[in-house]
Design an enzyme around this catalytic site. Structure first.
Site, mmCIF file in Angstrom:
data_model
loop_
_atom_site.group_PDB
_atom_site.id
_atom_site.type_symbol
_atom_site.label_atom_id
_atom_site.label_comp_id
_atom_site.label_asym_id
_atom_site.label_seq_id
_atom_site.Cartn_x
_atom_site.Cartn_y
_atom_site.Cartn_z
ATOM 1 N N GLU A 81 20.986 10.160 -10.765
ATOM 2 C CA GLU A 81 21.184 8.833 -11.413
ATOM 3 C C GLU A 81 20.375 8.110 -12.118
ATOM 4 O O GLU A 81 20.569 7.415 -12.992
ATOM 5 C CB GLU A 81 21.503 8.036 -10.056
ATOM 6 C CG GLU A 81 22.681 8.528 -9.175
ATOM 7 C CD GLU A 81 22.875 7.517 -7.881
ATOM 8 O OE1 GLU A 81 23.584 6.723 -7.950
ATOM 9 O OE2 GLU A 81 22.104 7.854 -7.019
ATOM 10 N N TYR A 91 20.641 -21.171 -18.625
ATOM 11 C CA TYR A 91 21.327 -19.932 -18.260
ATOM 12 C C TYR A 91 20.888 -18.660 -19.406
ATOM 13 O O TYR A 91 20.834 -17.683 -19.154
ATOM 14 C CB TYR A 91 22.752 -19.937 -18.385
ATOM 15 C CG TYR A 91 23.439 -20.470 -19.368
ATOM 16 C CD1 TYR A 91 23.944 -19.693 -20.610
ATOM 17 C CD2 TYR A 91 24.007 -21.772 -19.578
ATOM 18 C CE1 TYR A 91 24.605 -20.170 -21.594
ATOM 19 C CE2 TYR A 91 24.804 -22.360 -20.422
ATOM 20 C CZ TYR A 91 25.027 -21.665 -21.555
ATOM 21 O OH TYR A 91 25.697 -22.214 -22.721
ATOM 22 N N ILE A 98 20.027 -0.751 -5.417
ATOM 23 C CA ILE A 98 20.723 -1.968 -6.010
ATOM 24 C C ILE A 98 20.245 -3.264 -5.441
ATOM 25 O O ILE A 98 20.039 -4.322 -5.907
ATOM 26 C CB ILE A 98 22.027 -1.853 -6.486
ATOM 27 C CG1 ILE A 98 22.769 -1.747 -5.227
ATOM 28 C CG2 ILE A 98 22.334 -0.894 -7.378
ATOM 29 C CD1 ILE A 98 24.429 -1.682 -5.585
ATOM 30 N N GLU A 99 19.913 -3.122 -4.089
ATOM 31 C CA GLU A 99 19.628 -4.333 -3.454
ATOM 32 C C GLU A 99 18.355 -4.621 -3.727
ATOM 33 O O GLU A 99 18.055 -5.857 -3.850
ATOM 34 C CB GLU A 99 19.574 -3.735 -1.740
ATOM 35 C CG GLU A 99 20.743 -3.534 -0.996
ATOM 36 C CD GLU A 99 21.354 -2.136 -1.258
ATOM 37 O OE1 GLU A 99 20.775 -1.520 -2.143
ATOM 38 O OE2 GLU A 99 22.068 -1.849 -0.400
ATOM 39 N N LYS A 135 27.673 -1.497 -9.270
ATOM 40 C CA LYS A 135 27.372 -0.159 -9.846
ATOM 41 C C LYS A 135 28.722 0.502 -10.037
ATOM 42 O O LYS A 135 29.435 0.614 -9.124
ATOM 43 C CB LYS A 135 26.803 0.537 -8.824
ATOM 44 C CG LYS A 135 26.114 2.033 -9.473
ATOM 45 C CD LYS A 135 25.088 2.645 -8.466
ATOM 46 C CE LYS A 135 24.679 3.798 -9.049
ATOM 47 N NZ LYS A 135 23.469 4.309 -8.137
#
Length: 116
Positions: free
Chosen positions: A21, A53, A71-72, A98
């Site tokens: 990955e 933003y 991803i956390e 993801k």
């Protein structure tokens, strides 16, 4: 209370637990919602009185470039950096999807949501 949001920000990145990955990469979609009370009167029409933003997007972009296994970890880093740059925020919500995670069946996306 005001909420600014960026939804559907797409990135190709190399986050993942498995080495392949981190080599092949995949698409990610990030949504960010930031709630806050204005620093000063919005009638002043100054960007410094709100959450910019464009800067939030820059934070997300920078954190997405840093490869992580989880991803956390990425979502938490995004939220932490937004809070660091805009300490007057009341709530920050980061959703990181993801796309097409490597599982044994077809899955559109996995998702993590962190709110601080």
């Amino acid at each position: 209370m005001i909420t600014i949001a960026l939804h559907g920000a797409e990135f190709f990145a190399f986050h993942g637990f498995y080495p392949e990955e981190q080599k092949l990469g995949t698409r990610f979609i990030v949504d960010v919602d930031v709630s806050f009370a204005p620093v000063k009167n919005l009638k002043d029409d100054e960007i410094s009185n709100t959450v910019d933003y464009e800067r939030v997007y820059g934070i997300v972009e920078a954190e997405m470039k840093k490869t992580s296994k989880l991803i956390e970890t990425v979502a938490q880093a995004i939220a932490n950096e937004i809070k660091s740059q805009f300490p007057f925020t009341d709530s920050i919500r980061v959703s990181l999807k993801k796309m097409n995670p490597p599982l044994n069946g077809k899955v559109a996306y996995s998702n993590i949501v962190i709110t601080i």
